[in-house]
Design a protein around this motif. Structure first.
Motif, PDB file in Angstrom:
ATOM      1  N   LEU A  21       0.846  -1.134  -0.168  1.00 13.41           N
ATOM      2  CA  LEU A  21      -0.054   0.034   0.021  1.00 13.41           C
ATOM      3  C   LEU A  21       0.668   1.441   0.035  1.00 13.41           C
ATOM      4  N   ARG A  24       1.815   1.931  -3.547  1.00 15.87           N
ATOM      5  CA  ARG A  24       0.514   2.675  -4.070  1.00 15.87           C
ATOM      6  C   ARG A  24       0.556   4.230  -3.915  1.00 15.87           C
ATOM      7  N   ALA A  77      -5.578   4.954 -13.217  1.00 17.96           N
ATOM      8  CA  ALA A  77      -6.419   4.379 -12.265  1.00 17.96           C
ATOM      9  C   ALA A  77      -7.736   3.763 -12.809  1.00 17.96           C
ATOM     10  N   VAL A  80      -6.952   0.564 -14.337  1.00 14.52           N
ATOM     11  CA  VAL A  80      -6.581  -0.492 -13.002  1.00 14.52           C
ATOM     12  C   VAL A  80      -7.798  -0.955 -12.525  1.00 14.52           C
ATOM     13  N   ALA A 201      -7.191  -5.091   0.671  1.00 15.50           N
ATOM     14  CA  ALA A 201      -6.646  -3.913  -0.255  1.00 15.50           C
ATOM     15  C   ALA A 201      -5.204  -4.059  -0.997  1.00 15.50           C
ATOM     16  N   ARG A 204      -6.259  -6.399  -3.831  1.00 21.17           N
ATOM     17  CA  ARG A 204      -7.057  -5.736  -4.969  1.00 21.17           C
ATOM     18  C   ARG A 204      -6.169  -4.842  -5.706  1.00 21.17           C
ATOM     19  N   PHE A 205      -4.939  -4.286  -5.034  1.00 23.18           N
ATOM     20  CA  PHE A 205      -4.137  -3.572  -6.029  1.00 23.18           C
ATOM     21  C   PHE A 205      -3.259  -4.181  -6.918  1.00 23.18           C
ATOM     22  N   CYS A 243       6.141  -4.259  -6.383  1.00 26.17           N
ATOM     23  CA  CYS A 243       5.624  -4.691  -5.184  1.00 26.17           C
ATOM     24  C   CYS A 243       5.367  -6.354  -5.269  1.00 26.17           C
TER      25      CYS A 243
END
Length: 664
Positions: A21, A24, A77, A80, A201, A204-205, A243
């Motif tokens: 995160l 992100r 965004a 994605v 989260a 999901r990213f 990541c």
């Protein structure tokens, strides 16, 4: 100690999720940085602190850069967020069609003190996992005459945030209820860490980035959109690389926490159940490659694959003393009893397996029909052998190989095994018995029928030698033979290496076990013929065709009109997703076709019957016993040009190679 392990694994997973995160957040900060600088410059100008021509140019430049950066960030965004993450092809199981299974999973979740999975689905594989399907694109389709999941009403979307439990269908049929519960315990325990907001989260990213890369890499885009998607794909790949390590460590932490938590539930039984997992995997792989694949190639799909796994593993336990104790478990309650209609679900997963591993159509048809295990020998084995034998003789006709007529036969020009033996026999091996008295005496125990067969071989020898010379010249040429006998649709077939016999001959040069020249030429022609047939045949994948009905709504064959596996969640254009075997070599194709011809002769002249061996697939039954010693004798003929072992076996089995056989 277990609680400490669970807490340590969960803490590790949460820390890695926060690292993802943070990446992100940094990407968002980089996107907002030009806008922040532009705001500062604009604020300075409005307060008369940053004035002058230089500051005015800087304000205009940074404002334009900020607008462009925000537009690019918004586009990235949006891609994605809107990209549909990949989902495993499964057969969804409604609670109405498996109430006992849902009850067992919920009880297991209560014992583990974790949230229960939102739904259950089956996959035709020996594995189980949790899958997140909370993305809006994974919701049910608009209301139609059918539902995505059998028994679910309406066009609502799944409200629960917990993942879906995917279970390997072979586990339900082979494992007992207690073993299945023990195997699923560490999987269900994973819903606990998955429910944590930071982990959810981060997942999901990462999945959104992965889906965005897939979207930007898809072919068929217009020239104007392609550069934009290339830039978005570059950013998505950059973020994925950043990541990737943290995401992998996060999943390891989740798995460690789930395994530690599951140790308190059926730990001893789970050790025993893991042995069944390995055994089920071996039996499933054997069943697909040896039994199901020949049927799929014939346009038939076995409709009870999961039940066949039980038969295959039972046969394995009967043959292998190492597996003797496994069959004794069959007296306990099988896990498939947790389903209301196991037959319908088995049929749905069997059709899905055919789609995934072979690329079969989405629904049955005239050329894609289900077959029961009782009909398998006649509908698949017999038909496969006669089709291969007919193709073999067509290729021999194209090569100009003269038939070896039997004057006493009602069809003197019919296809015979003797013709194949004569063509594949090495000329040196064939001429030696006629000049060597000692070898002639050693073969004096062959009866008159075999002498007639040998005579027919001798008559066919000149034509065979002529063909050998022609094929030898072709090897150094551009294969005029292939151009002299084109198929009707040869001009419409997409060129491929296997379509040209010369290319096939070049591929055979690398074969570690080269055969005779006749065998090499015949194998090349067979390979080219099969390639032409596959290219001219209609595609087996039907992306637009409706899939089979879901379990619980099957009628008749259970694959009529309606919906079935959640095929809307994955791309049919990639089928088959998991090919079972690499393409067969020309040598393997020739061996299969010669074996098929031998089996046809055995059925038509010696009363043999086609059979099904659960571990080896199609088999020839001679006098009620499986002919397990046929393969090495055929290989001796194909690779060495030596017909003696096969001829001795034919004499022993009472098979008349000079008699015509029935083809399709």
């Amino acid at each position: 100690m277990t609680g400490m392990g669970v807490e340590a694994g969960a803490q590790s997973a949460r820390s890695r999720a926060l690292a993802v995160l943070r990446i992100r957040s940094r990407a968002l900060a980089v996107a907002l940085l030009p806008a922040a600088v532009a705001v500062v410059l604009l604020a300075g100008g409005s307060t008369d602190h940053l004035v002058g021509p230089g500051w005015d140019a800087a304000r205009w430049t940074m404002s334009v850069v900020a607008v462009l950066t925000l537009l690019a960030a918004g586009g990235i965004a949006l891609v994605v967020a809107r990209s549909r993450p990949a989902v495993s092809p499964t057969v969804p199981i409604a609670e109405e069609s498996a109430p006992d299974l849902y009850r067992m999973v919920r009880d297991l979740a209560d014992r583990l003190d974790v949230p229960a999975p939102s739904a259950i689905a089956l996959t035709p594989d020996c594995d189980s996992w949790l899958e997140d399907r909370t993305h809006p694109a994974h919701g049910p389709p608009p209301r139609e005459d059918h539902d995505e999941i059998a028994g679910v009403r309406g066009s609502h979307r799944r409200a629960a945030a917990t993942p879906v439990l995917v279970i390997g269908s072979p586990f339900l049929w082979w494992m007992r209820v207690g073993e299945l519960r023990a195997v699923l315990a560490p999987v269900v325990a994973g819903t606990g860490p998955s429910a944590h907001p930071d982990i959810a989260a981060a997942r999901r990213f990462v999945r959104g980035l992965d889906a965005a890369v897939a979207v930007t890499s898809a072919p068929g885009r217009s020239v104007l959109i392609r550069p934009v998607l290339a830039g978005i794909g570059w950013v998505a790949r950059l973020l994925l690389r950043s990541c990737r390590g943290h995401a992998a460590e996060m999943e390891r932490g989740v798995a460690a926490a789930a395994a530690e938590r599951a140790q308190a539930v059926d730990y001893g039984l789970r050790i025993v159940a893991q042995e069944q997992v390995g055994l089920a995997y071996a039996g499933w792989d054997r069943l697909l490659t040896r039994v199901a694949l020949p049927a799929w190639r014939m346009g038939r799909w076995p409709s009870r694959l999961d039940a066949g796994v039980v038969a295959a593993l039972t046969e394995l336990s009967r043959r292998d003393r190492l597996a003797e104790g496994f069959a004794s478990r069959l007296g306990e309650r099988p896990a498939c009893d947790l389903l209301e209609e196991p037959g319908a679900i088995d049929e749905a997963t069997s059709l899905l397996a055919a789609r995934l591993f072979h690329g079969g159509p989405a629904e049955p048809g005239r050329d894609w029909a289900p077959v029961d295990w009782q009909e398998y020998p006649d509908e698949v084995v017999d038909r496969k052998w006669r089709t291969d034998a007919a193709r073999l003789h067509r290729v021999l006709d194209a090569l100009g190989v003269r038939r070896a007529p039997d004057p006493t036969s009602p069809d003197p020009d019919g296809p015979t095994l003797a013709r194949v033996l004569a063509h594949l026999t090495d000329p040196v091996t064939r001429t030696t018995p006629r000049t060597d008295d000692s070898q002639a005496d050693s073969s004096s125990d062959i009866d008159s029928s075999d002498i007639d067969s040998s005579g027919s071989h001798t008559e066919a020898a000149p034509a065979t030698n002529a063909d050998t010379d022609t094929d030898t010249d072709t090897d150094t040429d551009t294969s005029p033979d292939a151009e002299a006998t084109p198929t009707p649709d040869a001009d419409t077939v997409t060129p491929s290496p296997a379509d040209d016999p010369a290319d096939a001959l070049d591929a055979l040069d690398d074969d570690p076990t080269p055969g005779t020249e006749n065998a090499t030429a015949l194998a090349a022609r067979l390979s080219a013929e099969i390639a032409r047939e596959e290219a001219s045949a209609p595609g087996t994948t039907s992306p637009t065709g409706p899939p089979p009905p879901p379990p619980g709504q099957a009628s008749g064959t259970g694959t009529g009109s309606g919906t079935g596996p959640d095929t809307a969640l994955w791309d049919d254009g990639m089928l088959p997703l998991f090919p079972l075997q690499p393409p067969r070599t020309a040598r393997e194709l020739l061996t299969d076709h010669v074996t098929a011809m031998v089996c046809c002769a055995a059925m038509d002249t010696a009363g043999a019957t086609p059979g099904l061996d659960w571990l080896d697939g199609p088999s020839l039954m001679v006098n009620g016993e499986r002919a397990a010693d046929l393969a090495p004798r055929v290989l001796s003929l194909v690779e060495d040009g030596d017909p003696a072992p096969l001829q001795a076996w034919l004499v022993k089995s009472g098979i008349r190679p000079e008699k015509p056989v029935r083809l399709v």
